[in-house]
Design a protein around this motif. Structure first.
Motif, PDB file in Angstrom:
ATOM      1  N   ASN A  60     -36.828  19.426  16.233  1.00  0.00           N
ATOM      2  CA  ASN A  60     -37.381  18.456  17.165  1.00  0.00           C
ATOM      3  C   ASN A  60     -36.484  18.204  18.370  1.00  0.00           C
ATOM      4  N   GLU A  61     -35.160  18.278  18.172  1.00  0.00           N
ATOM      5  CA  GLU A  61     -34.227  17.938  19.249  1.00  0.00           C
ATOM      6  C   GLU A  61     -33.622  19.171  19.920  1.00  0.00           C
ATOM      7  N   GLU A  62     -34.098  20.366  19.547  1.00  0.00           N
ATOM      8  CA  GLU A  62     -33.609  21.599  20.163  1.00  0.00           C
ATOM      9  C   GLU A  62     -34.057  21.662  21.624  1.00  0.00           C
ATOM     10  N   ILE A  63     -33.110  21.938  22.525  1.00  0.00           N
ATOM     11  CA  ILE A  63     -33.456  22.094  23.940  1.00  0.00           C
ATOM     12  C   ILE A  63     -34.044  23.487  24.148  1.00  0.00           C
ATOM     13  N   CYS A 147     -41.077  23.154  31.703  1.00  0.00           N
ATOM     14  CA  CYS A 147     -40.211  22.025  31.384  1.00  0.00           C
ATOM     15  C   CYS A 147     -39.053  22.517  30.528  1.00  0.00           C
ATOM     16  N   VAL A 148     -37.864  22.014  30.802  1.00  0.00           N
ATOM     17  CA  VAL A 148     -36.699  22.281  29.958  1.00  0.00           C
ATOM     18  C   VAL A 148     -36.300  20.958  29.332  1.00  0.00           C
ATOM     19  N   VAL A 151     -37.767  20.099  22.116  1.00  0.00           N
ATOM     20  CA  VAL A 151     -39.065  20.563  21.626  1.00  0.00           C
ATOM     21  C   VAL A 151     -40.028  19.394  21.438  1.00  0.00           C
ATOM     22  N   GLY A 152     -39.551  18.330  20.795  1.00  0.00           N
ATOM     23  CA  GLY A 152     -40.411  17.195  20.524  1.00  0.00           C
ATOM     24  C   GLY A 152     -40.986  16.579  21.778  1.00  0.00           C
ATOM     25  N   ALA A 153     -40.173  16.463  22.817  1.00  0.00           N
ATOM     26  CA  ALA A 153     -40.628  15.855  24.067  1.00  0.00           C
ATOM     27  C   ALA A 153     -41.664  16.729  24.763  1.00  0.00           C
TER      28      ALA A 153
END
Length: 210
Positions: A60-63, A147-148, A151-153
């Motif tokens: 979820n927090e992987e860029i 978008c960079v 993943v969650g966002a």
């Protein structure tokens, strides 16, 4: 799953077959774009939960570098193509010839942003064209946005509407293989296909696999 439609293994197998045809078309386009041989395949198509989808993309927090577009026409929904920063950097360096390229803010990517959007156009367009050919439905992708972010966002934006009906999504896993000086390398990515709930029945009715 509250889509009023049960997705079976047969349905996923049909989507995988269509995906592989779309991947073959995309590989041809990418080979012409990059000037060397590119192979693509769809190793897996699965129905997964939102949490499982996040994990497939690295957590979820992987860029990641994400490309998002809407599907319009006889079918509606959302589609994402998500790459690790490393994979996206490799693609941009090859396409632009800038071997020193590094990711910064999206607004500073310049040609890099254009390269990724073109990748999104080719991959999504090839898959949706194959789906349209099989179903005889009119399907149009919108202009992709880049978008960079985590993943969650990125993906949560496309889940807002579908989450009212379902907690699962069809994931089309896509692998890009390219030949380089050090042999064949893999640039992995994931398609996240999120049909709006009424579109499930439209797809499989058109394919004759109700």
């Amino acid at each position: 799953m509250n889509t009023n439609y049960d997705i079976t293994e047969m349905h996923l197998d049909v989507l995988k077959e269509i995906g592989n045809i779309g991947a073959a078309h995309a590989a041809t386009s990418l080979s012409q774009l990059l000037g060397h041989k590119i192979d693509m395949r769809v190793p897996n198509v699965a129905l997964v939960t939102f949490d499982e989808m996040f994990e497939l993309a690295g957590g979820n927090e992987e860029i990641v570098a994400g490309i998002f577009l809407r599907i319009e026409g006889d079918l509606t929904g959302s589609m994402f193509f998500v790459q690790t920063i490393e994979s996206a950097t490799q693609f941009i360096r090859k396409l632009t010839g800038d071997t020193e390229f590094e990711f910064t803010a999206v607004e500073e990517l310049g040609l890099g942003a254009s390269a990724l959007q073109e990748l999104g156009n080719i991959l999504s367009g090839s898959y949706l064209s194959a789906l349209s050919d099989f179903t005889s439905l009119k399907i149009y992708p919108t202009v992709p946005s880049l978008c960079v972010d985590m993943v969650g966002a990125i993906v949560s934006f496309g889940l807002i509407e579908i989450s009212q009906y379902s907690d699962e999504v069809i994931v089309i896993e896509t692998e890009i293989l390219q030949e380089g000086e050090q042999g064949i390398s893999s640039v992995a990515g994931h398609f996240f296909l999120l049909p709006d709930p009424p579109s499930y029945r439209t797809i499989f009715s058109s394919l004759g696999v109700l």
